[in-house]
Design a protein around this motif. Sequence first.
Motif, PDB file in Angstrom:
ATOM      1  N   GLY A  56       0.788  -1.198   0.089  1.00  0.00           N
ATOM      2  CA  GLY A  56      -0.397   0.018   0.046  1.00  0.00           C
ATOM      3  C   GLY A  56       1.120   1.329   0.189  1.00  0.00           C
ATOM      4  O   GLY A  56       1.658   1.244  -0.522  1.00  0.00           O
ATOM      5  N   THR A  57       0.031   1.830   1.072  1.00  0.00           N
ATOM      6  CA  THR A  57       1.712   2.931   1.139  1.00  0.00           C
ATOM      7  C   THR A  57       2.451   3.058   1.488  1.00  0.00           C
ATOM      8  O   THR A  57       3.771   4.051   0.572  1.00  0.00           O
ATOM      9  CB  THR A  57       0.473   4.313   2.008  1.00  0.00           C
ATOM     10  OG1 THR A  57      -0.754   4.848   1.317  1.00  0.00           O
ATOM     11  CG2 THR A  57       1.226   5.637   2.870  1.00  0.00           C
ATOM     12  N   SER A 102       7.030  -1.165   6.751  1.00  0.00           N
ATOM     13  CA  SER A 102       5.686  -0.621   7.338  1.00  0.00           C
ATOM     14  C   SER A 102       5.460   0.195   7.839  1.00  0.00           C
ATOM     15  O   SER A 102       6.269   0.233   9.347  1.00  0.00           O
ATOM     16  CB  SER A 102       5.481  -2.046   8.187  1.00  0.00           C
ATOM     17  OG  SER A 102       3.970  -2.620   8.320  1.00  0.00           O
ATOM     18  N   GLN A 103       3.837   1.046   8.588  1.00  0.00           N
ATOM     19  CA  GLN A 103       3.962   1.520   9.504  1.00  0.00           C
ATOM     20  C   GLN A 103       3.484   0.936  10.835  1.00  0.00           C
ATOM     21  O   GLN A 103       3.829   0.429  11.411  1.00  0.00           O
ATOM     22  CB  GLN A 103       2.086   2.544   9.669  1.00  0.00           C
ATOM     23  CG  GLN A 103       2.051   3.362  10.124  1.00  0.00           C
ATOM     24  CD  GLN A 103       1.387   2.941  11.493  1.00  0.00           C
ATOM     25  OE1 GLN A 103       1.722   3.171  12.858  1.00  0.00           O
ATOM     26  NE2 GLN A 103       0.572   2.101  11.886  1.00  0.00           N
ATOM     27  N   SER A 104       2.375  -0.140  10.750  1.00  0.00           N
ATOM     28  CA  SER A 104       2.340  -0.630  11.489  1.00  0.00           C
ATOM     29  C   SER A 104       3.705  -1.673  12.201  1.00  0.00           C
ATOM     30  O   SER A 104       3.443  -2.015  13.893  1.00  0.00           O
ATOM     31  CB  SER A 104       1.180  -1.529  11.811  1.00  0.00           C
ATOM     32  OG  SER A 104       1.355  -2.396  10.678  1.00  0.00           O
ATOM     33  N   THR A 107       2.556  -6.021   9.026  1.00  0.00           N
ATOM     34  CA  THR A 107       1.497  -6.614   7.904  1.00  0.00           C
ATOM     35  C   THR A 107       1.919  -8.184   7.157  1.00  0.00           C
ATOM     36  O   THR A 107       2.892  -7.786   7.212  1.00  0.00           O
ATOM     37  CB  THR A 107       2.039  -5.331   6.275  1.00  0.00           C
ATOM     38  OG1 THR A 107       1.376  -4.706   7.374  1.00  0.00           O
ATOM     39  CG2 THR A 107       1.460  -6.025   5.595  1.00  0.00           C
ATOM     40  N   VAL A 153      -7.119   5.018   9.471  1.00  0.00           N
ATOM     41  CA  VAL A 153      -6.865   3.917   8.232  1.00  0.00           C
ATOM     42  C   VAL A 153      -6.242   4.767   7.597  1.00  0.00           C
ATOM     43  O   VAL A 153      -4.501   3.618   6.275  1.00  0.00           O
ATOM     44  CB  VAL A 153      -8.224   2.957   7.851  1.00  0.00           C
ATOM     45  CG1 VAL A 153      -7.647   2.574   7.199  1.00  0.00           C
ATOM     46  CG2 VAL A 153      -8.926   2.054   9.200  1.00  0.00           C
ATOM     47  N   SER A 155      -3.161   6.159   6.129  1.00  0.00           N
ATOM     48  CA  SER A 155      -1.384   6.906   6.272  1.00  0.00           C
ATOM     49  C   SER A 155      -1.036   7.987   5.610  1.00  0.00           C
ATOM     50  O   SER A 155      -1.217   8.249   4.606  1.00  0.00           O
ATOM     51  CB  SER A 155      -0.857   5.537   5.562  1.00  0.00           C
ATOM     52  OG  SER A 155       0.407   5.803   5.843  1.00  0.00           O
ATOM     53  N   LYS A 241      -5.316   6.914  -1.540  1.00  0.00           N
ATOM     54  CA  LYS A 241      -6.259   7.728  -0.810  1.00  0.00           C
ATOM     55  C   LYS A 241      -7.265   8.207  -1.224  1.00  0.00           C
ATOM     56  O   LYS A 241      -8.382   8.169  -0.471  1.00  0.00           O
ATOM     57  CB  LYS A 241      -5.235   9.051  -0.465  1.00  0.00           C
ATOM     58  CG  LYS A 241      -5.062   9.556   0.820  1.00  0.00           C
ATOM     59  CD  LYS A 241      -3.834   9.188   1.743  1.00  0.00           C
ATOM     60  CE  LYS A 241      -3.562   7.430   1.683  1.00  0.00           C
ATOM     61  NZ  LYS A 241      -2.234   6.842   2.407  1.00  0.00           N
ATOM     62  N   GLU A 244      -9.419   5.719  -1.281  1.00  0.00           N
ATOM     63  CA  GLU A 244      -9.450   4.365   0.202  1.00  0.00           C
ATOM     64  C   GLU A 244     -10.841   5.392   0.955  1.00  0.00           C
ATOM     65  O   GLU A 244     -11.192   4.380   1.713  1.00  0.00           O
ATOM     66  CB  GLU A 244      -8.274   3.834   0.521  1.00  0.00           C
ATOM     67  CG  GLU A 244      -7.836   4.704   1.768  1.00  0.00           C
ATOM     68  CD  GLU A 244      -6.588   4.263   2.446  1.00  0.00           C
ATOM     69  OE1 GLU A 244      -5.787   4.714   2.407  1.00  0.00           O
ATOM     70  OE2 GLU A 244      -6.362   2.960   2.778  1.00  0.00           O
TER      71      GLU A 244
HETATM   72  O1  M6R Z   1       0.603  -0.869   8.826  1.00  0.00           O
HETATM   73  P1  M6R Z   1       1.624  -0.899   7.090  1.00  0.00           P
HETATM   74  O2  M6R Z   1       2.536   0.099   6.542  1.00  0.00           O
HETATM   75  O3  M6R Z   1       2.617  -2.001   6.900  1.00  0.00           O
HETATM   76  O4  M6R Z   1       0.554  -1.250   6.235  1.00  0.00           O
HETATM   77  C1  M6R Z   1       0.582  -1.339   4.496  1.00  0.00           C
HETATM   78  C2  M6R Z   1      -0.787  -0.764   3.674  1.00  0.00           C
HETATM   79  O5  M6R Z   1      -1.977  -1.154   4.445  1.00  0.00           O
HETATM   80  C3  M6R Z   1      -1.221   0.846   4.292  1.00  0.00           C
HETATM   81  O6  M6R Z   1      -0.182   1.621   3.653  1.00  0.00           O
HETATM   82  C4  M6R Z   1      -2.651   0.838   3.546  1.00  0.00           C
HETATM   83  O7  M6R Z   1      -2.215   1.017   2.266  1.00  0.00           O
HETATM   84  C5  M6R Z   1      -2.376   2.801   3.813  1.00  0.00           C
HETATM   85  N1  M6R Z   1      -4.814   2.066   4.538  1.00  0.00           N
HETATM   86  C6  M6R Z   1      -2.775   3.185   2.871  1.00  0.00           C
HETATM   87  O8  M6R Z   1      -3.462   4.373   2.824  1.00  0.00           O
END
Ligand code: M6R
Length: 365
Positions: A56-57, A102-104, A107, A153, A155, A241, A244
């Motif tokens: 994703g982002t 990865s933000q979280s 993933t 949600v 990012s 963006k 979504e």
């Molecule tokens: O937590 P992550 O960065 O691994 O997540 C990846 C994607 O699921 C996340 O960036 C998703 O595309 C966003 N909702 C976009 O805004």
Amino acid sequence: DKGNHRHFMEKEIHEQSEVVSHTLSHYIDFIDGKVKKPAESIDFASLSGLALSACGTAYLAGLVGKYWFERLARLPVEIDVASEFRYREIPLNPQSAALFISQSGETADTLASLRYCRDAGLKIGAIVNAPESTIAREADVVFPTLAGPEIGVASTKAFTCQLAVLASLAIQAGRARGTLSEAEEAALVRSLSETPRLMANVLNTIQPAIELLARELSKCRDVLYLGRGTSYPLAMEGALKLKEISYIHAEGYAAGELKHGPIALIDENMPVIVIAPFDRFFEKTVSNMQEVAARGGRIIFITDERGAAATKLETMATIVLPSVDEIIAPMIFSLPIQLIAYHTAVFMGTDVDQPRNLAKSVTVE
Ligand code: M6R
């Protein structure tokens, strides 16, 4: 706590100047004009290539990073979305390293790609926002983004912080590989040091223009985003963006691909958002924009002061940002892109922070 904001997403968009500043300060010594030499990093000097993967982002941040690593450090980057990367059976050279974003940090596909590269014996770096996450724990080197918790949600601040880390690492790699001189490093660092102030200025000034535009966009069914160079991943990020959170169909294309298909879609009903800072590619992108105009397409032009002065084309809207150095343009140009999606969704009355069918962290494949 949303503070004075209607949504977490709005709050997180407005936090960016501050969190990007924190993140940059972690990697850069602004007094010395140098990227810091962390105790633990990737040994960029000896690498034959870098494998990059994310979803994703985060993937789109990686795509911007690819342009930087290749241009500034002459380091070839193999990048793919993690769900493809993990199954492609990529022949990995043990002389390369792998970098996951990865933000979280949870993933599923990104984690599986990490394990694939680890099993192939590659050194593993991870750019993560959640320091206690699985990806952070399993990486050899963690490059934190200091964005703080991201609740929306969609990012936003995690993305610009990922860009800040990638820019810092690309400069670090360029120095290590001898492709950037000390003076070039100092000039890049000087540009990066201006990012937080410029982000704050942009956030304080473009809102009214974007709200007007968002009202128009909320009536559309389809939107096309175009960009070249690092603005190409941004075009895809803008489209992601918008779809979504507003559920409007949108696509991001490399501007040069217009003639290879999507130009057939152009009519007055599908606005075309052109992302074009006044950079090396500007003239080329403007000629693509003229092709859109000649076919009756409505253009939303996101450019900078120099770009606006250099073009005469009639547009549906022109968003003018300050003229900035190439290295920081993706961070600055992210802001109108995020705000366009946000305000369009607000007009449409969708659940901005928790859009339908989506989860903040995708822990199943
Ligand atoms: O937590 P992550 O960065 O691994 O997540 C990846 C994607 O699921 C996340 O960036 C998703 O595309 C966003 N909702 C976009 O805004």
